[in-house]
Design an enzyme around this catalytic site. Structure first.
Site, short mmCIF file in Angstrom:
data_model
loop_
_atom_site.label_atom_id
_atom_site.label_comp_id
_atom_site.label_asym_id
_atom_site.label_seq_id
_atom_site.Cartn_x
_atom_site.Cartn_y
_atom_site.Cartn_z
CD GLU A 221 39.78 26.43 44.07
OE1 GLU A 221 40.49 27.13 44.81
OE2 GLU A 221 39.73 26.58 42.82
N GLY B 68 41.38 34.05 39.22
CA GLY B 68 42.35 33.14 39.82
C GLY B 68 43.66 33.15 39.05
N GLY B 69 43.83 32.16 38.19
CA GLY B 69 45.09 31.96 37.46
C GLY B 69 45.69 33.22 36.86
CD GLU C 13 34.83 32.38 41.62
OE1 GLU C 13 35.70 32.99 41.00
OE2 GLU C 13 35.07 31.59 42.55
CD1 TRP D 283 46.80 36.78 43.67
CD2 TRP D 283 48.50 36.97 45.12
NE1 TRP D 283 47.38 38.00 43.47
CE2 TRP D 283 48.43 38.15 44.35
CE3 TRP D 283 49.48 36.87 46.10
CZ2 TRP D 283 49.32 39.22 44.53
CZ3 TRP D 283 50.37 37.93 46.28
CH2 TRP D 283 50.29 39.08 45.50
CB SER E 36 38.46 30.55 32.66
OG SER E 36 38.76 29.28 33.19
P1 PGA Z 1 40.31 30.96 37.62
O1 PGA Z 1 39.82 30.92 39.16
O2 PGA Z 1 40.29 32.41 37.19
O3 PGA Z 1 41.68 30.37 37.66
O4 PGA Z 1 39.34 30.13 36.84
C1 PGA Z 1 38.78 31.76 39.60
C2 PGA Z 1 38.51 31.50 41.06
O5 PGA Z 1 38.59 30.34 41.49
O6 PGA Z 1 38.20 32.43 41.83
#
Ligand code: PGA
Length: 262
Positions: free
Chosen positions: A105, A242-243, A175, A18, A221
């Protein structure tokens, strides 16, 4: 054991990340919505990695469901004068079961190194949490043909010194950084190529048993429209999302690997 493309099928893990989103009320609403939608579902380990502040409430809310709760970071020391940090044992004490370590990140904005990630993963394991350990190259590295080198170094250094038992309790997430939050997904073949590389490294360094059983997730994504194709690949054992995990409807579709048009 089911087979796909002639290889062993490991139980999938679908984890929602999240990130730094939602109020407490919104977090509870999303978690209860997913609990209701997934009450009959047991084909994968489903995990919600929520902001640390909400771990306790979300864990309580999900205590009578199969959905697991995770955090997105921790500090490797157990306790002490580390203002602002949260330890693995603290997370465990409020019902946390998983924790993401080494997300790109955190590597990018908070300068986490492979050594930091290694300490965090070990601290998580010691406290009985399952680390979801992330690796992945940035666009420049891929364009320069350095994906294999970069990912290998991350895998080797982040997993340094882990025992076979610890490895079997660890989940790895590949990732590619250029695919995170950009809408650009790696093709299933591109992703599987790196997953295969990671599995080979695990075999060399940790043995066949580890290589065969550790689950390697793809992240970047992941959406309802592409999860099915990704999951057909022999070395992809789930997703870190993520999103698309911020909406109950789209996360449910991903968890169920629904086959859809783009
Ligand atoms: P995303 O992020 O699905 O929004 O690309 C994935 C993540 O950072 O774990």
């Amino acid at each position: 054991m089911r087979e796909k493309k002639g290889r062993k099928v490991r139980r999938p893990v679908i984890a929602g990340n999240w990130k730094m989103n939602k109020s407490l009320a919104e977090a509870e609403e999303l978690a209860s919505g997913l609990k209701e939608r997934l009450k009959d579902f047991d084909d994968a380990d489903v995990v919600l990695c929520v902001p640390s502040l909400y771990v306790e409430s979300v864990a309580n809310l999900l205590s009578d469901s199969r959905i697991g709760v995770g955090a997105q970071n921790l500090y490797w020391e157990e306790k002490g004068a580390f203002t602002g940090e949260i330890s693995a044992t603290m997370l465990k004490s409020v019902g946390c079961e998983y924790v993401i370590v080494g997300h790109s990140e955190r590597r990018q904005y908070f300068r986490e190194t492979n050594q930091d990630v290694n300490r965090k993963a070990k601290a998580a394991l010691t406290a009985g949490l399952t680390p979801i350990l992330c690796v992945g190259e940035v666009l420049r590295e891929r364009e320069d043909g350095r994906t294999e080198d970069v990912v290998s170094k991350q895998v080797v250094e982040s997993l340094e010194g882990m025992t076979e038992e610890e490895m079997l309790s660890t989940v790895i997430a590949y990732e590619p950084v250029w695919a995170i939050g950009t809408g650009k997904t790696a093709t299933p073949e591109q992703a599987n190529e790196v997953h295969e590389l990671i599995r080979k490294l695990l075999a060399q360094r940790h043995g066949a048993e580890v290589a065969e059983n550790v689950r390697i997730l793809y992240g970047g994504s992941v959406k309802p429209g592409n999860v099915y194709g990704l999951m057909q690949e022999p070395d992809i054992d789930g997703g870190l999302v993520g999103g698309a995990s911020l909406d109950a409807g789209s996360f449910e579709k991903i968890v169920r690997f629904e086959r859809q048009g783009p």
